[in-house]
Scaffold this motif. Structure first.
Motif, PDB file in Angstrom:
ATOM      1  N   HIS A 272      42.977  70.162  62.470  1.00  0.00           N
ATOM      2  CA  HIS A 272      41.575  70.246  61.757  1.00  0.00           C
ATOM      3  C   HIS A 272      41.307  68.711  61.670  1.00  0.00           C
ATOM      4  N   HIS A 273      42.652  67.775  60.903  1.00  0.00           N
ATOM      5  CA  HIS A 273      42.103  66.964  60.058  1.00  0.00           C
ATOM      6  C   HIS A 273      41.684  65.921  61.485  1.00  0.00           C
ATOM      7  N   ASP A 274      41.790  65.980  62.725  1.00  0.00           N
ATOM      8  CA  ASP A 274      42.022  64.774  62.931  1.00  0.00           C
ATOM      9  C   ASP A 274      39.993  64.824  63.749  1.00  0.00           C
ATOM     10  N   MET A 275      39.147  65.546  63.473  1.00  0.00           N
ATOM     11  CA  MET A 275      38.455  65.666  63.688  1.00  0.00           C
ATOM     12  C   MET A 275      37.330  66.050  62.454  1.00  0.00           C
ATOM     13  N   ASN A 276      36.289  65.563  62.613  1.00  0.00           N
ATOM     14  CA  ASN A 276      35.070  65.275  61.249  1.00  0.00           C
ATOM     15  C   ASN A 276      33.945  65.497  62.598  1.00  0.00           C
ATOM     16  N   ALA A 277      32.811  65.526  60.875  1.00  0.00           N
ATOM     17  CA  ALA A 277      31.361  65.951  61.556  1.00  0.00           C
ATOM     18  C   ALA A 277      31.167  64.658  62.351  1.00  0.00           C
ATOM     19  N   GLU A 278      30.991  64.063  62.557  1.00  0.00           N
ATOM     20  CA  GLU A 278      30.460  62.737  63.625  1.00  0.00           C
ATOM     21  C   GLU A 278      31.084  63.180  64.092  1.00  0.00           C
ATOM     22  N   PHE A 280      32.163  66.325  66.172  1.00  0.00           N
ATOM     23  CA  PHE A 280      31.508  66.962  66.629  1.00  0.00           C
ATOM     24  C   PHE A 280      29.911  67.573  67.016  1.00  0.00           C
ATOM     25  N   ASN A 281      28.496  66.602  65.833  1.00  0.00           N
ATOM     26  CA  ASN A 281      27.711  66.210  65.762  1.00  0.00           C
ATOM     27  C   ASN A 281      27.325  65.878  67.364  1.00  0.00           C
ATOM     28  N   LYS A 282      27.640  64.429  67.344  1.00  0.00           N
ATOM     29  CA  LYS A 282      27.704  64.016  69.129  1.00  0.00           C
ATOM     30  C   LYS A 282      28.276  64.757  69.328  1.00  0.00           C
ATOM     31  N   TRP A 283      29.077  65.747  70.138  1.00  0.00           N
ATOM     32  CA  TRP A 283      29.382  66.203  71.223  1.00  0.00           C
ATOM     33  C   TRP A 283      28.669  67.264  71.161  1.00  0.00           C
ATOM     34  N   LEU A 284      27.834  68.058  69.595  1.00  0.00           N
ATOM     35  CA  LEU A 284      26.793  68.765  69.882  1.00  0.00           C
ATOM     36  C   LEU A 284      25.233  68.236  71.081  1.00  0.00           C
ATOM     37  N   LYS A 285      25.120  67.250  70.521  1.00  0.00           N
ATOM     38  CA  LYS A 285      24.490  65.792  71.098  1.00  0.00           C
ATOM     39  C   LYS A 285      24.180  65.724  72.404  1.00  0.00           C
ATOM     40  N   GLU A 286      25.303  65.183  72.762  1.00  0.00           N
ATOM     41  CA  GLU A 286      25.761  64.883  74.037  1.00  0.00           C
ATOM     42  C   GLU A 286      26.282  66.062  75.284  1.00  0.00           C
ATOM     43  N   THR A 307      30.443  72.977  58.414  1.00  0.00           N
ATOM     44  CA  THR A 307      29.238  73.077  57.252  1.00  0.00           C
ATOM     45  C   THR A 307      28.900  71.821  55.997  1.00  0.00           C
ATOM     46  N   VAL A 308      29.113  71.164  57.325  1.00  0.00           N
ATOM     47  CA  VAL A 308      28.574  69.472  56.114  1.00  0.00           C
ATOM     48  C   VAL A 308      27.267  70.215  55.728  1.00  0.00           C
ATOM     49  N   GLN A 309      26.457  69.682  54.418  1.00  0.00           N
ATOM     50  CA  GLN A 309      25.410  70.569  54.211  1.00  0.00           C
ATOM     51  C   GLN A 309      24.864  69.435  53.862  1.00  0.00           C
ATOM     52  N   GLN A 310      23.147  69.587  54.768  1.00  0.00           N
ATOM     53  CA  GLN A 310      22.426  69.167  54.548  1.00  0.00           C
ATOM     54  C   GLN A 310      21.124  69.039  53.293  1.00  0.00           C
ATOM     55  N   ASN A 311      21.395  69.374  52.789  1.00  0.00           N
ATOM     56  CA  ASN A 311      21.192  69.245  50.841  1.00  0.00           C
ATOM     57  C   ASN A 311      21.795  69.645  49.919  1.00  0.00           C
ATOM     58  N   LYS A 312      22.760  68.671  49.587  1.00  0.00           N
ATOM     59  CA  LYS A 312      23.625  68.822  49.350  1.00  0.00           C
ATOM     60  C   LYS A 312      23.341  69.512  47.856  1.00  0.00           C
ATOM     61  N   LEU A 313      24.370  69.915  46.963  1.00  0.00           N
ATOM     62  CA  LEU A 313      23.768  70.167  44.873  1.00  0.00           C
ATOM     63  C   LEU A 313      24.071  68.984  44.493  1.00  0.00           C
ATOM     64  N   PRO A 314      23.119  68.320  43.219  1.00  0.00           N
ATOM     65  CA  PRO A 314      24.167  67.816  42.185  1.00  0.00           C
ATOM     66  C   PRO A 314      25.365  68.332  41.827  1.00  0.00           C
ATOM     67  N   ASP A 353      19.883  78.773  49.597  1.00  0.00           N
ATOM     68  CA  ASP A 353      20.871  78.670  50.599  1.00  0.00           C
ATOM     69  C   ASP A 353      21.172  77.412  51.398  1.00  0.00           C
ATOM     70  N   PRO A 354      22.384  77.135  50.966  1.00  0.00           N
ATOM     71  CA  PRO A 354      22.601  75.839  52.130  1.00  0.00           C
ATOM     72  C   PRO A 354      22.108  75.975  53.827  1.00  0.00           C
ATOM     73  N   LEU A 355      21.693  74.775  54.009  1.00  0.00           N
ATOM     74  CA  LEU A 355      21.727  73.885  55.389  1.00  0.00           C
ATOM     75  C   LEU A 355      22.688  73.147  56.008  1.00  0.00           C
ATOM     76  N   TYR A 356      22.876  73.774  57.010  1.00  0.00           N
ATOM     77  CA  TYR A 356      24.076  72.762  57.788  1.00  0.00           C
ATOM     78  C   TYR A 356      23.914  71.889  58.618  1.00  0.00           C
ATOM     79  N   VAL A 357      24.194  70.622  58.246  1.00  0.00           N
ATOM     80  CA  VAL A 357      23.341  69.647  59.917  1.00  0.00           C
ATOM     81  C   VAL A 357      23.975  70.175  60.530  1.00  0.00           C
ATOM     82  N   ALA A 358      24.808  71.011  61.297  1.00  0.00           N
ATOM     83  CA  ALA A 358      24.940  71.875  62.784  1.00  0.00           C
ATOM     84  C   ALA A 358      23.707  72.439  63.270  1.00  0.00           C
ATOM     85  N   ASP A 359      23.881  73.097  61.828  1.00  0.00           N
ATOM     86  CA  ASP A 359      23.403  74.154  62.073  1.00  0.00           C
ATOM     87  C   ASP A 359      21.128  73.734  62.699  1.00  0.00           C
TER      88      ASP A 359
END
Length: 479
Positions: A272-278, A280-286, A307-314, A353-359
């Protein structure tokens, strides 16, 4: 010590040869004499002396090895091997390394197998109403997932995954799993059943990895065949380039053109350390979204890059002015005199509630997302597909150069059919039904427990009498 041994043996050999020459001369002299009475007895005595000398030198060699063994505490067999190695290699010896590569007894357990062990323990308590001993658990795991380790190996695996063998808290304690995970599973099973009833395609996605030197551990071998070449000691330490694989599929088969394979030289144990959100999201799009031609239900786990949050809390690292800005943007009233700590308490009280970028990315294209509950890899059929594809790779991965490994991986995944996927998804539906039945039994047993406690004549009303003991495995999870 070896040189002293050679010197002593050379000196003894000289003495032995001299004695043999004397005995040979006596034997020749007696052969030339005429046949007199007692001559045969003398010849026999000379021959006996010769044999005794030969036996003596052999015994002296063994005695010397025994002497070395007693001084060094090294076995005689080992000394003989060292002596033989020196004679074969002309006085050169290979010193064994202090830390030799050690292959673990059970090295192929993945998250799917760990979850199977966890669920099997729960089954003992809830369904069978038995205490799971190591011996009973080992037999079950050998038949269900092909576990190849011994009892001690299983004990270490349980300890590594948060289990403890300890005294029960009290006789009224009930063994249950964490309520939030149980609730998550109940929601998931209810929602995925409803989506199936609606006829929506259910797409399962996940990531896995495979090393360049991935080969079968065993094969049929005979007098003229040596089997598939195994990794060298160096390869056991570094199994070579790692290939990360991302794919998705349903009971109709893999999503066409959605396979992603890329290599990495990372040596970290967790892929899992070899993957990142960038990535993964690129794979979703393309790769994934362009190849989904109707609104679908996407099932995925809770890996960090999912589970990268779009609405991150302070957080405590956020400046006070930014916390106030967040509260204003969310319409939360606060007093200007509040400190930063008090503002953070307000944030926690009103956190959405958290909003995830991928979702959100998938929802923009008309798809829904279902999150697998933690520790429930067995609800994802793609985990079983990984095993089938990896077996195909191992079967053909014999002396392949690195540049052909990626081709082999893609070819192996191309051989997975829709029938294979249908078989795996049917198996997962069977697992879902087992969970529903087990959860029903669990709830019934807990209701009985509550009734029994309420009817108890004991006057002890302390919290301890109603204590519920959670599984030792129920520690904080982080996927």
């Amino acid at each position: 010590m070896i040189s002293k041994y050679k010197e002593r043996q050379a000196a003894k050999e000289v003495v032995f040869q001299e004695k043999q020459q004397c005995l040979n001369a006596m034997s020749d002299f007696l052969d030339n004499l005429e046949d007199n009475q007692g001559l045969d007895e003398i010849k026999s005595a000379v021959e006996t002396l010769r044999n005794l000398e030969k036996k003596s030198i052999i015994e002296s060699q063994h005695k010397f090895l025994e002497e070395i063994s007693s001084l060094t505490e090294v076995g005689i067999t080992t000394l003989k091997k060292i002596k033989k190695e020196g004679s074969v290699n002309e006085g050169m010896w290979n010193t064994p390394g202090k830390k030799r590569p050690h292959k673990s007894t059970v090295s192929d357990l993945d998250s799917f197998d760990i979850d199977a062990i966890r669920n099997k323990i729960n089954e003992f308590y809830v369904v069978r109403k038995e205490v799971p001993t190591l011996r009973a658990l080992l037999e079950e795991l050998r038949s269900s997932i092909g576990f190849s380790g011994c009892r001690e190996t299983l004990r270490k695996i349980l300890i590594d995954n948060g289990y403890e063998f300890k005294k029960n808290k009290n006789e009224r304690a009930v063994l249950v799993e964490r309520y939030d995970i149980a609730a998550w599973r109940h929601r998931y099973l209810r929602e995925i059943s409803a989506k199936r009833m609606e006829g929506k395609p259910i797409i399962y996605l996940d990531e896995t990895y495979i090393h360049k030197n991935y080969k079968p551990k065993m094969s049929w071998q005979g007098p003229s065949t040596s089997g598939a070449p195994q990794p060298s000691p160096l390869e056991h330490i570094s199994p070579g380039k790692r290939y990360i694989i991302v794919h998705a599929g349903s009971e109709a088969g893999f999503v066409p053109n959605a396979l992603l394979v890329f290599s990495t030289k990372s040596r970290l144990a967790d892929y899992h350390h070899d993957m990142n959100a960038e990535n993964f999201n690129k794979w979703l799009k393309e790769k994934l979204i362009p190849n989904l031609h109707e609104p679908s239900v996407i099932v995925m786990d809770n890996a960090s890059y999912h589970t990268v949050q779009q609405n991150k809390l302070p957080t405590t690292q956020t400046r006070k002015a930014e916390i106030q800005e967040w509260l204003n943007s969310n319409g939360i009233i606060y007093e200007d005199c509040l400190s930063k700590a008090e503002l953070l308490c307000l944030v926690q009280k009103h956190k959405p509630d958290p909003l995830y970028v991928a979702d959100e990315l998938l929802k923009q294209h008309g798809h829904e997302v279902l999150r697998l509950p933690p520790y429930h890899c067995d609800l994802n059929p793609i985990e079983l597909i990984w095993s089938s594809a990896k077996r195909m790779v191992a079967k053909k991965n014999i002396n392949l150069p690195a540049k052909e490994t990626e081709v082999l991986i893609k070819t192996s995944f191309g051989r997975i059919t829709s029938e294979d996927w249908k078989k795996m998804t049917d198996h997962v539906i069977h697992v879902e039904n087992n969970y529903k039945q087990r959860d029903k039994i669990t709830e019934e047993e807990l209701e009985k427990f509550i009734i029994n406690v309420g009817d108890d004549d004991s006057t002890n009303t302390s919290d301890e009498s109603l204590e519920v003991e959670f599984l030792d495995s129920d520690f904080e999870w982080d996927e």
